[in-house]
Design a protein around this motif. Sequence first.
Motif, mmCIF file in Angstrom:
data_model
loop_
_atom_site.group_PDB
_atom_site.id
_atom_site.type_symbol
_atom_site.label_atom_id
_atom_site.label_comp_id
_atom_site.label_asym_id
_atom_site.label_seq_id
_atom_site.Cartn_x
_atom_site.Cartn_y
_atom_site.Cartn_z
ATOM 1 N N VAL A 133 0.864 -1.186 0.000
ATOM 2 C CA VAL A 133 0.000 0.000 0.000
ATOM 3 C C VAL A 133 0.898 1.233 0.000
ATOM 4 O O VAL A 133 1.761 1.387 0.868
ATOM 5 C CB VAL A 133 -0.923 0.017 1.224
ATOM 6 N N THR A 134 0.713 2.103 -0.990
ATOM 7 C CA THR A 134 1.569 3.284 -1.119
ATOM 8 C C THR A 134 0.836 4.592 -0.843
ATOM 9 O O THR A 134 1.466 5.650 -0.754
ATOM 10 C CB THR A 134 2.194 3.345 -2.525
ATOM 11 N N GLY A 135 -0.476 4.547 -0.687
ATOM 12 C CA GLY A 135 -1.200 5.784 -0.402
ATOM 13 C C GLY A 135 -2.698 5.536 -0.258
ATOM 14 O O GLY A 135 -3.213 4.492 -0.670
ATOM 15 N N SER A 136 -3.378 6.509 0.334
ATOM 16 C CA SER A 136 -4.831 6.409 0.492
ATOM 17 C C SER A 136 -5.411 7.783 0.771
ATOM 18 O O SER A 136 -4.724 8.673 1.275
ATOM 19 C CB SER A 136 -5.195 5.445 1.628
ATOM 20 N N TYR A 137 -6.662 7.952 0.425
ATOM 21 C CA TYR A 137 -7.409 9.164 0.790
ATOM 22 C C TYR A 137 -8.888 8.843 0.736
ATOM 23 O O TYR A 137 -9.305 7.813 0.191
ATOM 24 C CB TYR A 137 -7.076 10.342 -0.135
#
Length: 246
Positions: A133-137
């Motif tokens: 997982v490299t990012g989330s929003y």
Amino acid sequence: MSIKRDKWLQYSILCKGSSLDGRLPETRLLKKDALSKMLLQYQSVVLKPRNGSYGRDIVFIKRNGPNAYRIHNEQNAVTMRDTDKLLKWLRRKNRSGGYIVQRRLQLTQIQHKPFDIRIMVQRKKGSSSTWNVTGSYAKVAAQGYLVTNVTSRTIPVLEALRLARIGDRGLLVKAERIARLAAQRLGERYPKLRTVGFDIGIDRKRRIWIIEGNYQPDLRPFRLLRDSSMYRRILWYKNIKAKKDG
């Protein structure tokens, strides 16, 4: 194998095996009998073009009595009383690839606006590489819209969970684990796949659902976040792939 942008094919791939049991809303190809059965079972469904993107031509249908349907498309709402007319209308809207019909999730809301979570999962070149997982929003729907593709704002996931009063970091960690499992399943089918942006929904009972995975996700929302580390990490994975391919 080439990567196909087909929501029905993706659903079929993700359904195989047991690791994602209960994480995929029931989905069928749109036919008259499938639509009727789904509306009897769930009362409210979502129709999506098989090859659609950016939330275009998504239609929400709610059973409104024995032979009436309330149809919501973007900010427009109409009532139809004939299933055949409804299907003809849908075919005119999307002549290229047909629709899927999916159980509508009752997503958690922030100030009466539904939201979902975009989770970026990436891996380095090589089919045996680990998915990370490299990012989330979080995407909060604009006023009057039922889809989060038309957003009123983009905010960090933990802030969204706090505003919705449904959970904390533990819920995000669980969603990330589910996204990684889904990426592994898709990666087994598509060895050259390196990036998937998953839309993850959380319903009012705090259950986590995979709405769909995007093979060419939009990176611009990550640039709007105060924390720029996620955007840099995503680009690092993309550039590593590009340099090794070149």
